[in-house]
Scaffold this motif. Structure first.
Motif, PDB file in Angstrom:
ATOM      1  N   TYR A 203       0.633  -1.351  -0.025  1.00  0.00           N
ATOM      2  CA  TYR A 203       0.242  -0.065  -0.130  1.00  0.00           C
ATOM      3  C   TYR A 203       0.794   1.300  -0.104  1.00  0.00           C
ATOM      4  O   TYR A 203       0.745   2.064  -0.819  1.00  0.00           O
ATOM      5  CB  TYR A 203      -0.803   0.020   1.231  1.00  0.00           C
ATOM      6  N   ILE A 204       1.813   1.188   0.854  1.00  0.00           N
ATOM      7  CA  ILE A 204       2.707   2.500   1.020  1.00  0.00           C
ATOM      8  C   ILE A 204       3.651   2.551  -0.217  1.00  0.00           C
ATOM      9  O   ILE A 204       3.630   3.730  -0.881  1.00  0.00           O
ATOM     10  CB  ILE A 204       3.513   2.308   2.110  1.00  0.00           C
ATOM     11  N   ILE A 205       4.076   1.531  -0.684  1.00  0.00           N
ATOM     12  CA  ILE A 205       4.785   1.749  -2.073  1.00  0.00           C
ATOM     13  C   ILE A 205       3.960   1.861  -3.096  1.00  0.00           C
ATOM     14  O   ILE A 205       4.298   2.746  -4.116  1.00  0.00           O
ATOM     15  CB  ILE A 205       5.603   0.118  -2.192  1.00  0.00           C
ATOM     16  N   GLY A 206       2.568   1.664  -3.329  1.00  0.00           N
ATOM     17  CA  GLY A 206       1.669   1.996  -4.223  1.00  0.00           C
ATOM     18  C   GLY A 206       1.454   3.515  -3.928  1.00  0.00           C
ATOM     19  O   GLY A 206       1.235   4.042  -5.136  1.00  0.00           O
ATOM     20  N   LEU A 207       1.405   3.978  -2.897  1.00  0.00           N
ATOM     21  CA  LEU A 207       1.081   5.428  -2.679  1.00  0.00           C
ATOM     22  C   LEU A 207       2.454   6.005  -3.139  1.00  0.00           C
ATOM     23  O   LEU A 207       2.219   7.469  -3.945  1.00  0.00           O
ATOM     24  CB  LEU A 207       0.885   5.771  -1.164  1.00  0.00           C
ATOM     25  N   LEU A 208       3.574   5.685  -2.706  1.00  0.00           N
ATOM     26  CA  LEU A 208       4.707   6.597  -3.354  1.00  0.00           C
ATOM     27  C   LEU A 208       4.806   6.595  -4.965  1.00  0.00           C
ATOM     28  O   LEU A 208       5.190   7.446  -5.526  1.00  0.00           O
ATOM     29  CB  LEU A 208       5.798   5.695  -2.928  1.00  0.00           C
ATOM     30  N   TYR A 229       7.235  28.328 -11.199  1.00  0.00           N
ATOM     31  CA  TYR A 229       7.131  27.404  -9.944  1.00  0.00           C
ATOM     32  C   TYR A 229       6.447  25.914 -10.164  1.00  0.00           C
ATOM     33  O   TYR A 229       5.705  25.382  -9.611  1.00  0.00           O
ATOM     34  CB  TYR A 229       6.391  27.948  -8.808  1.00  0.00           C
ATOM     35  N   ALA A 230       6.692  25.504 -11.442  1.00  0.00           N
ATOM     36  CA  ALA A 230       6.289  24.284 -11.702  1.00  0.00           C
ATOM     37  C   ALA A 230       6.733  22.877 -10.906  1.00  0.00           C
ATOM     38  O   ALA A 230       5.612  22.179 -10.508  1.00  0.00           O
ATOM     39  CB  ALA A 230       6.551  23.636 -13.309  1.00  0.00           C
ATOM     40  N   VAL A 231       7.805  23.001 -10.416  1.00  0.00           N
ATOM     41  CA  VAL A 231       8.301  22.092  -9.613  1.00  0.00           C
ATOM     42  C   VAL A 231       7.577  22.030  -8.138  1.00  0.00           C
ATOM     43  O   VAL A 231       6.966  21.104  -7.599  1.00  0.00           O
ATOM     44  CB  VAL A 231       9.773  22.210  -9.146  1.00  0.00           C
ATOM     45  N   LEU A 232       7.347  23.262  -7.689  1.00  0.00           N
ATOM     46  CA  LEU A 232       6.669  23.575  -6.386  1.00  0.00           C
ATOM     47  C   LEU A 232       5.232  22.930  -6.445  1.00  0.00           C
ATOM     48  O   LEU A 232       4.719  22.263  -5.669  1.00  0.00           O
ATOM     49  CB  LEU A 232       6.729  25.034  -5.938  1.00  0.00           C
ATOM     50  N   ILE A 233       4.627  23.394  -7.353  1.00  0.00           N
ATOM     51  CA  ILE A 233       3.275  22.916  -7.729  1.00  0.00           C
ATOM     52  C   ILE A 233       2.980  21.434  -7.827  1.00  0.00           C
ATOM     53  O   ILE A 233       1.994  20.940  -7.203  1.00  0.00           O
ATOM     54  CB  ILE A 233       2.694  23.754  -8.994  1.00  0.00           C
ATOM     55  N   ALA A 234       3.908  20.777  -8.629  1.00  0.00           N
ATOM     56  CA  ALA A 234       3.694  19.476  -8.871  1.00  0.00           C
ATOM     57  C   ALA A 234       3.875  18.824  -7.393  1.00  0.00           C
ATOM     58  O   ALA A 234       3.232  17.689  -7.369  1.00  0.00           O
ATOM     59  CB  ALA A 234       4.744  18.970  -9.961  1.00  0.00           C
ATOM     60  N   VAL A 235       5.175  19.173  -6.814  1.00  0.00           N
ATOM     61  CA  VAL A 235       5.158  18.573  -5.391  1.00  0.00           C
ATOM     62  C   VAL A 235       4.041  18.601  -4.595  1.00  0.00           C
ATOM     63  O   VAL A 235       3.687  17.556  -3.645  1.00  0.00           O
ATOM     64  CB  VAL A 235       6.597  19.109  -4.749  1.00  0.00           C
ATOM     65  N   VAL A 236       3.722  19.673  -4.529  1.00  0.00           N
ATOM     66  CA  VAL A 236       2.467  20.116  -3.493  1.00  0.00           C
ATOM     67  C   VAL A 236       1.239  19.288  -3.832  1.00  0.00           C
ATOM     68  O   VAL A 236       0.605  18.662  -2.932  1.00  0.00           O
ATOM     69  CB  VAL A 236       2.148  21.624  -3.417  1.00  0.00           C
ATOM     70  N   ALA A 237       1.059  19.318  -5.161  1.00  0.00           N
ATOM     71  CA  ALA A 237      -0.083  18.309  -5.564  1.00  0.00           C
ATOM     72  C   ALA A 237       0.171  16.940  -5.284  1.00  0.00           C
ATOM     73  O   ALA A 237      -1.035  16.302  -4.944  1.00  0.00           O
ATOM     74  CB  ALA A 237      -0.428  18.627  -6.944  1.00  0.00           C
ATOM     75  N   ALA A 238       1.384  16.520  -5.717  1.00  0.00           N
ATOM     76  CA  ALA A 238       1.501  14.961  -5.475  1.00  0.00           C
ATOM     77  C   ALA A 238       1.334  14.515  -3.748  1.00  0.00           C
ATOM     78  O   ALA A 238       1.026  13.704  -3.384  1.00  0.00           O
ATOM     79  CB  ALA A 238       2.896  14.726  -6.028  1.00  0.00           C
ATOM     80  N   VAL A 239       2.047  15.549  -3.099  1.00  0.00           N
ATOM     81  CA  VAL A 239       1.799  15.221  -1.471  1.00  0.00           C
ATOM     82  C   VAL A 239       0.382  15.532  -0.839  1.00  0.00           C
ATOM     83  O   VAL A 239       0.129  14.483  -0.390  1.00  0.00           O
ATOM     84  CB  VAL A 239       2.892  16.226  -0.890  1.00  0.00           C
ATOM     85  N   LEU A 240      -0.056  16.532  -1.234  1.00  0.00           N
ATOM     86  CA  LEU A 240      -1.616  16.537  -0.868  1.00  0.00           C
ATOM     87  C   LEU A 240      -2.602  15.646  -1.313  1.00  0.00           C
ATOM     88  O   LEU A 240      -3.527  15.273  -0.810  1.00  0.00           O
ATOM     89  CB  LEU A 240      -2.168  18.109  -1.159  1.00  0.00           C
TER      90      LEU A 240
END
Length: 352
Positions: A203-208, A229-240
């Protein structure tokens, strides 16, 4: 000793009372249970690494546990470093954001004046009343915010300590679980523990994996459209996006705001379109195949688990109650009396 067969309504009443009592205890003990359950999930993820150090590198178990925790801390630290670097660049555009918001408010004031025939003095009176109320609430919340931040740091330290002790004392914990059941059931309990550990790892590997794929999709799309700020937006979207249903829209609101500050309104709309399309691809293609196939929970129960988790543990519960429900499904499959609950939770619709 002869077992007593209770009527259905009596069993249902006992089940509901037990469920209510469990949820109440989880709610009252959330300060301890949330970091403890997070630590349990991460411990399952780090277990193969700790075992590798112990068997292949011949490290003592305490050292292997410490190094596993340090590996996790370094990984989180790298993610925070990437986000903070982007936030430093974003802070340079804060004056621009302020001027854009000031200009937008001026245009809004002119529109309100033309539409509702309110002069500047009347509008300022309304604004001052609202601002005074907001500032009063803000002043009251500053102390609460500081205390909350300090509490989060302390809980994170306890979270790391929990991970270390779970890894270091895993055999003791396993012996404790085995001692709770009769000898004839110990093999089945061991199967449950192995299944739960395997499920949590997948499950965790799937989430990552889902986060990485979503990050790449959004980053490529934003770079094509020339979004700042494409990198920041992409990281925030992936984490949230870990937070089901609400995370992607929170990321979209944040991304539209910072894009509007450094770009234009059309680029902010582009952000919204990219986020919605990415969420559609994630919900219908990525999530069912990479994550959903691991937990094997039907969508109805998933939504109920997310809402119940939010009710009991808040935002962390929206994430934690999904693997918790999957663990309940595994246990229910192994216990004959609980198999109806496994049928309710699972995605298998074959006739019995």
């Amino acid at each position: 000793m002869r077992s007593v067969k209770l009527a259905f309504y009596a069993r249902l009443a006992l089940i509901l009372h037990a469920l209510a009592l469990i949820l109440l205890c989880m709610y009252l003990g959330k300060t301890i249970l949330i970091p403890l359950f997070f630590a349990l999930l991460i411990s399952f993820l780090l277990y193969p690494l700790a075992l590798l150090m112990e068997t292949k590198l011949k490290f003592p178990r305490p050292l292997a546990s410490i190094l596993s925790v340090l590996t996790f801390v370094i990984s989180v630290g790298l993610l925070i470093f990437i986000i903070s670097r982007q936030m430093v660049h974003l802070s340079k555009d804060l004056p621009l954001l302020q001027s854009r918001i000031t200009g937008t408010l001026a245009e809004l004031k002119d529109w309100v004046g033309d539409r509702y025939h309110l002069n500047d003095a009347q509008q300022m009176e309304y604004i001052n009343k609202s601002v005074n109320g907001m500032m009063g609430g803000l002043a009251n919340s500053i102390g609460t915010t500081f205390v909350g931040a300090l509490e989060s740091v302390v809980l994170f330290l306890f979270f790391l300590i929990f991970i270390y002790f779970i890894l270091d004392h895993r055999r003791l914990l396993m012996n404790f679980v085995m001692a709770l059941v009769n000898r004839e059931h110990r093999l089945k309990v061991q199967e449950v523990v192995v299944s739960v550990r395997s499920l949590i790892n997948r499950y965790i590997i799937g989430l990552l994996s889902e986060m990485l794929i979503l990050f790449v999709l959004i980053l490529v799309a934003l770079l094509i459209f020339g979004i700042k700020y494409a990198v920041l937006i992409a990281v925030v979207a992936a984490v949230l996006n870990i937070i089901p249903y609400l995370g992607i829209y929170t990321a979209m609101a944040f991304s539209m705001l910072i894009t509007y500050a450094g770009g234009s309104g059309s680029q902010a709309i582009t952000i919204a379109i990219v986020m919605i399309v990415a969420h559609f691809i994630d919900a219908n293609i990525i999530l069912p195949r990479i994550v959903g196939g691991q937990v094997k929970i039907n969508p109805l129960v998933t939504i109920v688990a997310v809402l119940t988790g939010h009710l009991v543990w808040g935002i962390p519960g929206m994430f934690l109650f999904i693997p918790l429900t999957a663990i309940i499904r595994i246990i229910s499959e192994k216990v004959d009396e609980l198999k109806p609950w496994a049928i309710l939770i699972s995605t298998d619709e074959q006739e019995l």
